[in-house]
Design an enzyme around this catalytic site. Structure first.
Site, short mmCIF file in Angstrom:
data_model
loop_
_atom_site.label_atom_id
_atom_site.label_comp_id
_atom_site.label_asym_id
_atom_site.label_seq_id
_atom_site.Cartn_x
_atom_site.Cartn_y
_atom_site.Cartn_z
N GLU A 168 -63.39 20.57 -15.60
CA GLU A 168 -63.09 20.11 -16.96
C GLU A 168 -61.98 19.08 -16.87
O GLU A 168 -61.04 19.27 -16.10
CB GLU A 168 -62.54 21.28 -17.79
CG GLU A 168 -63.49 22.42 -17.99
CD GLU A 168 -64.64 22.04 -18.88
OE1 GLU A 168 -64.41 21.39 -19.91
OE2 GLU A 168 -65.77 22.38 -18.54
N SER A 193 -65.54 15.09 -21.73
CA SER A 193 -65.61 16.42 -22.33
C SER A 193 -66.67 17.21 -21.58
O SER A 193 -67.71 16.68 -21.25
CB SER A 193 -65.96 16.32 -23.81
OG SER A 193 -67.20 15.67 -23.95
N CYS A 194 -66.39 18.43 -21.31
CA CYS A 194 -67.31 19.30 -20.58
C CYS A 194 -67.09 20.72 -21.05
O CYS A 194 -66.08 21.01 -21.69
CB CYS A 194 -67.01 19.29 -19.08
SG CYS A 194 -67.55 17.83 -18.21
N ASP A 195 -68.02 21.59 -20.73
CA ASP A 195 -67.82 23.01 -20.95
C ASP A 195 -68.32 23.76 -19.74
O ASP A 195 -69.42 23.50 -19.26
CB ASP A 195 -68.56 23.47 -22.21
CG ASP A 195 -67.89 22.90 -23.45
OD1 ASP A 195 -66.93 23.50 -23.92
OD2 ASP A 195 -68.32 21.81 -23.91
#
Ligand SMILES: [Zn+2]
Length: 442
Positions: free
Chosen positions: A91, A4-6
């Protein structure tokens, strides 16, 4: 667990000083060390190959000077920037594609290839989409235990930013028109600007697109999630977009840092950012023992400069941003080599592992300990805000006067001093946190 990344970008019209600001939290498995490495500009022989982990591709004549935040085992990066102010972050996405049998590029390798080969964001889009069409990326079988997935990217330079989303060898691109965030969910629906040559026919062949609608929907055709408004990635994307929209016109580096450190999971009602969205996951995913396992391993806020008034400032955090500090990096200098130290196993000479130990010790001690570490960093962070922009202006003046070597020395020394202060502080905080644990145990 899907990573998970932003990743976010505030284009010039949305920021206080009208400069591009890019930001990313790189969320990775909890004990995967992610050092920060710098590579010089290099020339390559005509028949040289770029040796990626699973495929080799023809090398380009010149690879540009760049910096990347690199999972210790990986040739590629979670995010990085180059000497031309191109910044890229990715992402993880899940497409409908089955796992490929043949080897492909890893999504993080495409970030490095884009940084090595492009002088502008548009050029990076061209480089990356060309490589994706030819070599592919996404989920593929491998015997090295590498977790593979499809990818979404934000690619920015001082003037423009693009969103690129992929599925195997297919892709869609859109130029950003506002301040936006992306996360672990497809976001390009019918609003793409360009598509891979076989995106439409390929999805029809799979029965993923009927061709009835008048405009092709990339996400609908390729996303494994039929409903792209639910789930952790969707909630984080909605939240970052809502906050950026709310602050549009007034976004600065501090806004981005606060957003990366955001804990909006409903457990902390005093969060600085409030939206009318239901609570979902935090943007900051620090390691905790209540099940998650993921962790924000490194972050960046890149403050670019289009008008030549100063050098770009790349604010880098070496672990979860909520318990650390963002250090200003200047690619025109030599980054402190200690930042590149760190591997599979805990080592006390690695800044990343020191921050990880600090985070565990402080969280074990509870809320007071967390508050004291945050307060401990605040003065240092404030002093860095003051000094970094002086350096950005001084460095630019020296370079404009043809005194590049002097600028490099000056910037290198500044970064060395800051890293030395940070390492002294993190060791002291770690020692204090461990003493507090021992006192509590007595
Ligand atoms: Zn956090």
């Amino acid at each position: 667990m899907l990573k998970s990344c932003d990743t976010m970008v505030a284009i010039p019209g949305t920021t206080t000083d009208h400069q591009m600001i890019f930001a990313k939290n790189s969320d990775r498995p909890a004990i995967e060390c992610q050092p920060l490495v710098q590579h010089e500009r290099k020339s390559h022989l005509a028949k040289a190959m770029a040796k990626c982990q699973f495929v080799q591709i023809p090398q380009t004549p010149t690879t540009y000077r760049h910096v990347g935040s690199r999972p210790y085992w990986c040739w590629g990066y979670e995010h990085g920037f180059n000497e031309h102010q191109v910044v890229i972050g990715n992402e993880g996405l899940q497409s409908k594609n089955e796992e490929f049998d043949s080897p492909k590029l890893i999504g993080m390798e495409l970030i490095r290839l884009g940084l090595e080969r492009a002088k502008t964001a548009a050029e990076a889009v061209e480089v990356m989409t060309g490589l994706i069409t030819k070599y592919g990326q996404g989920k593929f079988r491998n015997d090295q235990g590498v977790r593979t997935y499809d990818n979404g990217y934000i690619i920015a330079d001082p003037n423009e930013a693009y969103v690129l989303e992929t599925a195997g060898h297919e892709w869609a691109v859109k130029r950003a028109q506002s301040a936006i965030g992306i996360s672990n969910v497809y976001s390009l629906e019918k609003d793409w600007d360009t598509l891979s040559p076989t995106a439409v026919d390929g999805s029809k062949a799979h029965g993923w697109w009927s061709g009835e609608s008048n405009r092709f929907n990339f996400a609908e055709a390729y996303s494994r999630e039929a409903d792209r408004s639910v789930g952790s990635g969707a909630m984080r994307r909605l939240r970052s977009c809502a906050v950026l929209n709310q602050y549009s016109g007034d976004i600065n580096v501090q806004t981005m840092m606060a957003l990366l450190s955001d804990h909006s999971d409903g457990k902390t009602p005093n969060e600085p950012f409030q939206t009318n969205l239901p609570h979902g996951s935090s943007i900051c995913i620090h390691h905790n023992d209540d099940g998650g396992g993921g962790n924000t391993a490194a972050s960046i806020v890149a403050h670019l400069c289009a008008d030549g008034s100063q050098l770009p400032v790349y604010w880098c955090s070496l672990y979860s941003p909520c318990l650390g500090v963002f250090l200003p990096m200047f690619i025109e200098g030599d980054l402190p080599s200690v930042l590149a130290i760190g591997g599979e196993y805990l080592s006390d000479d690695s800044p990343w592992w020191l921050f990880r130990q600090l985070s565990l010790a402080v969280r074990a001690n509870g809320a007071d300990s967390i508050a004291s570490v945050r307060a401990g960093w605040q003065d240092f962070q404030d002093s860095l805000f003051a000094s970094a922009y002086e350096m950005a202006k001084e460095g630019k003046t020296l370079i404009d006067q043809g005194r590049g070597a002097e600028a490099k020395k000056h910037l290198t020394r500044y970064m060395d001093e800051n890293v030395a202060v940070m390492l002294g502080m993190v060791r002291q905080m770690l020692s204090d946190a461990r003493t507090a644990t021992e006192i509590a145990a007595d």
